[in-house]
Design an enzyme around this catalytic site. Structure first.
Site, short mmCIF file in Angstrom:
data_model
loop_
_atom_site.label_atom_id
_atom_site.label_comp_id
_atom_site.label_asym_id
_atom_site.label_seq_id
_atom_site.Cartn_x
_atom_site.Cartn_y
_atom_site.Cartn_z
N GLU A 290 1.67 10.36 46.06
CA GLU A 290 2.83 11.02 46.64
C GLU A 290 3.10 10.46 48.01
O GLU A 290 2.18 10.05 48.73
CB GLU A 290 2.57 12.54 46.79
CG GLU A 290 2.80 13.31 45.52
CD GLU A 290 2.59 14.81 45.68
OE1 GLU A 290 2.51 15.30 46.82
OE2 GLU A 290 2.51 15.49 44.64
N ARG B 251 -1.23 32.16 38.20
CA ARG B 251 -2.17 33.28 38.39
C ARG B 251 -1.73 34.08 39.59
O ARG B 251 -0.77 33.73 40.28
CB ARG B 251 -3.57 32.73 38.65
CG ARG B 251 -3.56 31.78 39.84
CD ARG B 251 -4.96 31.38 40.25
NE ARG B 251 -4.96 30.21 41.09
CZ ARG B 251 -4.78 30.20 42.40
NH1 ARG B 251 -4.56 31.32 43.05
NH2 ARG B 251 -4.81 29.07 43.09
P1 ADP Z 1 -4.21 22.09 45.42
O1 ADP Z 1 -4.12 22.14 43.93
O2 ADP Z 1 -5.52 21.61 45.89
O3 ADP Z 1 -3.76 23.38 46.04
P2 ADP Z 1 -1.69 20.95 46.34
O4 ADP Z 1 -0.96 19.89 45.62
O5 ADP Z 1 -1.14 22.32 46.24
O6 ADP Z 1 -3.21 20.93 45.85
O7 ADP Z 1 -1.83 20.54 47.87
C1 ADP Z 1 -2.64 21.23 48.76
C2 ADP Z 1 -2.17 21.03 50.19
O8 ADP Z 1 -2.14 19.64 50.54
C3 ADP Z 1 -0.76 21.50 50.47
O9 ADP Z 1 -0.72 22.88 50.74
C4 ADP Z 1 -0.35 20.64 51.63
O10 ADP Z 1 -0.86 21.16 52.83
C5 ADP Z 1 -1.03 19.33 51.37
N1 ADP Z 1 -0.12 18.39 50.68
C6 ADP Z 1 0.03 18.28 49.34
N2 ADP Z 1 0.93 17.34 49.03
C7 ADP Z 1 1.36 16.82 50.20
C8 ADP Z 1 2.28 15.77 50.56
N3 ADP Z 1 2.93 15.06 49.63
N4 ADP Z 1 2.47 15.52 51.87
C9 ADP Z 1 1.81 16.20 52.82
N5 ADP Z 1 0.93 17.18 52.55
C10 ADP Z 1 0.69 17.49 51.26
P1 ADP Z 2 -4.89 29.68 46.69
O1 ADP Z 2 -3.78 28.70 46.59
O2 ADP Z 2 -4.55 31.06 46.17
O3 ADP Z 2 -5.59 29.70 48.00
P2 ADP Z 2 -6.66 27.74 45.50
O4 ADP Z 2 -5.92 26.95 44.48
O5 ADP Z 2 -6.97 27.14 46.82
O6 ADP Z 2 -5.98 29.20 45.67
O7 ADP Z 2 -8.06 28.19 44.89
C1 ADP Z 2 -8.18 29.32 44.11
C2 ADP Z 2 -8.82 30.43 44.86
O8 ADP Z 2 -9.87 30.91 44.08
C3 ADP Z 2 -9.41 30.01 46.20
O9 ADP Z 2 -8.63 30.49 47.26
C4 ADP Z 2 -10.76 30.62 46.26
O10 ADP Z 2 -10.87 31.62 47.27
C5 ADP Z 2 -10.93 31.26 44.91
N1 ADP Z 2 -12.14 30.78 44.36
C6 ADP Z 2 -12.41 29.53 43.98
N2 ADP Z 2 -13.65 29.45 43.54
C7 ADP Z 2 -14.17 30.69 43.67
C8 ADP Z 2 -15.43 31.25 43.42
N3 ADP Z 2 -16.43 30.51 42.94
N4 ADP Z 2 -15.61 32.56 43.67
C9 ADP Z 2 -14.62 33.31 44.14
N5 ADP Z 2 -13.43 32.83 44.42
C10 ADP Z 2 -13.20 31.54 44.19
#
Ligand code: ADP
Ligand code: ADP
Ligand code: MG
Length: 621
Positions: A200, A297
């Site tokens: 990206e 979710r």
């Molecule tokens: P995850 O599945 O780990 O949540 P995301 O695709 O939602 O992955 O990205 C997590 C974070 O990474 C975003 O909240 C943002 O802060 C950063 N991020 C993701 N894509 C980009 C991008 N193209 N440019 C800048 N920051 C990004």
């Molecule tokens: P969000 O975008 O809601 O923060 P993420 O995609 O980052 O969610 O991850 C899913 C959420 O599930 C995390 O915020 C984390 O707190 C929770 N999670 C992941 N693994 C565990 C675990 N082993 N036990 C409890 N909670 C978990």
């Protein structure tokens, strides 16, 4: 509505679901691993079933054991919470195949949105703008390098199966691409069993703005407005708020409409979140917002949406899963005021956010905020699961008022001996740039002043000194509870704070904070920080033992974290010589008097037993 629900999760979210189920008159069944047997969610459920040992793979992630528990207890529905199996389409199918109600997204929607590349392709077809990049099947280094050049640096390499901020690498230029790709693939393979990546464009000054959506089984989809989750550390959310600051009504409407369109494209049912990334240079604009991913979710940060809409999202999930229509149509969903949430973690910001585990011997959470927590005083933060202690959420008429309340709530946290990010959160919420809405995902990394100082401040020392003064005729070492002001008889107090001696000139100000007695240890709390207070060692107290000849020995078995001096160094009285980690706490060994380091038998990283002589200081004649 079904009559009973099994909650296939733990901690704060299990408790959150319990609360709503109980209110709706639905019987609750908790499942727990050995590590969690003593936690509140187990006690509070109508029934609780042990499902296995601590590792999640053998308990909370074990489909077979969960379904078995459901069968044995006669559960009619399963709520997966977030994390764990909440986005596992196979589990969703197995639940339905067992004749149970799945309180989650339809398996087809989970699959469609599960891989980031497939989801983005689908969104493009549906007319939802996606972050520019490369989504191809050709995963060769040559092709990926060429695509990265075409996109233009900086680029972001993302694991297609990624989540939770893992499997992501920002790359600044072509020279670093190959190594970054390799390490990203390695991490993705280990964490998700899939090393495919997408590329990206790295969006500059990125804001993470997401929209809460809800669908029902009758084909309707609505949104519950947006949240801003730009305050992140390592791509993980730390502070979330609703609405998103600096978004005008027109942009909001466009954004929410995009989210509804995205959800409709996968025939979405239940609670979901469409995450967008915005290029916020020059403000948030509808033509500079792109779809990033969908979380199929309930989201960790759902309380801020509940606060501004006055709705119970878990109740909506349960109603929709039971086949009822959405409780409200779009124009009946209103928002009101401003909400903010902070994630309180067991971690040490001053030590690179190192996770901290152990028993919560002292735990006071704010009373002027919504607190969602899975633990109580005396419970353990175990190393097996997410180290979140609580979510602290506030609601106020304006953003300014919400930020102030959040800062106050985080500053009121008292936790010992587990280290937390409470002070860090309070500082972030009180920061002038945050107040001004100058936020993007680089906010935390770009503000060193959010990390609390390692040395006690003046106000901490005032509080610590007062903690040593006798407040009445009683033994001052006992029966200390809560805030206490002593009428100072002395004006000068020698006090040891976290193992280091300080001479404090008492002033006449009424000190803020709290002085507590935690299992015989005196701890002072101020602005979310905790400090260990001792009477000076000369009077026999204290954790380190200095012999009269200046020999310092390890007061308990532990590991040497750092050594600040070398043989022959001249040291002042009270100067820190080395730091020992024992019982999950750091202890400084300090010079008992001025002199020279005559002997030094401490090596960083070494494990030492109690009584091991580590340093000898020779006094100056
Ligand atoms: P995850 O599945 O780990 O949540 P995301 O695709 O939602 O992955 O990205 C997590 C974070 O990474 C975003 O909240 C943002 O802060 C950063 N991020 C993701 N894509 C980009 C991008 N193209 N440019 C800048 N920051 C990004
Ligand atoms: P969000 O975008 O809601 O923060 P993420 O995609 O980052 O969610 O991850 C899913 C959420 O599930 C995390 O915020 C984390 O707190 C929770 N999670 C992941 N693994 C565990 C675990 N082993 N036990 C409890 N909670 C978990
Ligand atoms: Mg995400």
């Amino acid at each position: 509505m079904f009559g009973s629900v099994l909650i296939a999760n733990r901690g704060e979210i299990a408790r959150r679901i319990l609360r709503t189920a109980r209110r709706l008159g639905v019987r609750t069944i908790a499942v727990y691993s050995d590590a969690d047997a003593g936690l509140p969610f187990v006690r509070e459920a109508d029934e609780a079933v042990r499902i296995g040992p601590a590792p999640a793979r053998e308990s909370y992630l074990d489909t077979h054991r969960l379904l078995d528990a459901a069968r044995r207890t006669g559960a009619e529905a399963i709520h997966p919470g977030y994390g764990f199996l909440s986005e596992n389409a196979d589990f969703a199918e197995a639940v339905a195949a067992a004749g149970l109600v799945w309180i989650g997204a339809p398996p087809a929607a989970i699959r469609a949105m599960g891989l980031k590349d497939a989801a983005k392709r689908l969104m493009t077809e549906a007319g939802v703008p996606v972050t520019p990049g490369y989504l191809g099947d050709d995963q060769s280094l040559k092709r990926l390098e060429a695509e990265a050049n075409a996109i233009g640096y900086p680029v972001l390499i993302k694991a297609v199966a990624g989540g939770g901020g893992k499997g992501m690498r920002r790359v600044e230029g072509a020279a670093a691409f190959g190594d970054a790709l390799q390490s990203c693939r390695r991490e993705a393979k280990a964490a998700f069993g899939d090393d495919r990546v997408l590329l990206e464009k790295y969006i500059e000054a990125p804001r993470h703005i997401e929209v809460q959506v809800f669908g029902d089984a009758h084909g309707r989809v609505v949104h519950l407005f947006e949240r801003d989750c730009s305050l992140q550390r390592r791509h993980q959310k730390v502070i979330e708020e609703a609405p998103a600051p600096g978004v005008d009504e027109e942009t909001r409407a466009a954004l929410c409409a995009m989210a509804v369109k995205a959800a409709q494209a996968v025939n979405y049912v239940g609670a979901g979140t469409i995450e967008f990334i915005a290029d916020a240079r020059g403000g948030v604009r509808a033509d500079r917002i792109w779809f990033m991913e969908m979380n199929t979710r309930l989201q960790v940060e759902h309380p801020v949406t509940e606060a501004i809409t006055g709705l119970d999202l878990v109740e909506w999930q349960m109603r929709v899963a039971a086949g009822e229509p959405l409780p409200l149509v779009q124009n009946e969903i209103r928002r009101n005021g401003w909400a903010m949430e902070a994630r309180l973690y067991a971690e040490n910001p001053s030590a690179g956010f190192l996770p901290s585990t152990g028993r919560l011997d002292h735990l006071v959470l704010p009373s002027n905020a919504r607190v969602d927590s899975g633990v109580e005083q005396g419970d353990e933060i175990s190393p097996y699961y997410d180290p979140m202690i609580a979510k602290i959420a506030v609601h106020a008429p304006s953003r300014t008022a919400a930020a102030r309340r959040l800062a106050e709530a985080c500053a009121a946290v008292e936790i010992w001996p587990v280290k937390t990010n409470a002070a860090f959160l309070a500082r972030a919420a009180a920061h002038e740039d945050f107040a001004a809405g100058r936020i993007d995902t680089g906010f935390i990394a770009g503000h060193d002043d959010l990390i609390p100082a390692a040395e006690p401040s003046g106000p901490v020392l005032q509080l610590a000194a007062r903690a040593l003064l006798p407040s009445d005729a009683d033994d001052p070492w006992r029966a200390l509870s809560g805030f206490r002001i002593a009428a100072p008889r002395e004006t000068r107090v020698v006090v040891e704070v976290d193992g280091l001696s300080h001479v404090v000139e008492l002033n006449s100000e009424r000190p803020r904070g709290a002085i507590r007695d935690v299992h015989g240890e005196r701890i002072v709390f101020l602005d979310g920080e905790a400090w260990h207070v001792n009477a000076p060692r000369a009077e026999g107290a204290g954790g380190t033992s200095a012999g009269e000849d200046g020999t310092l020995a390890a007061p308990m078995p532990g590991r040497i974290l750092s050594v600040a001096v070398k043989q022959g160094d001249r040291v002042e009285r009270g100067q820190a010589l080395l730091v020992l980690e024992a019982m999950k706490m750091e202890h400084s060994l300090v010079a008992p008097f001025a002199g020279v380091v005559a002997e030094l038998r401490a090596e960083t990283g070494a494990q030492v037993s109690e009584g091991t002589e580590l340093v000898r200081i020779a006094g100056e004649e």
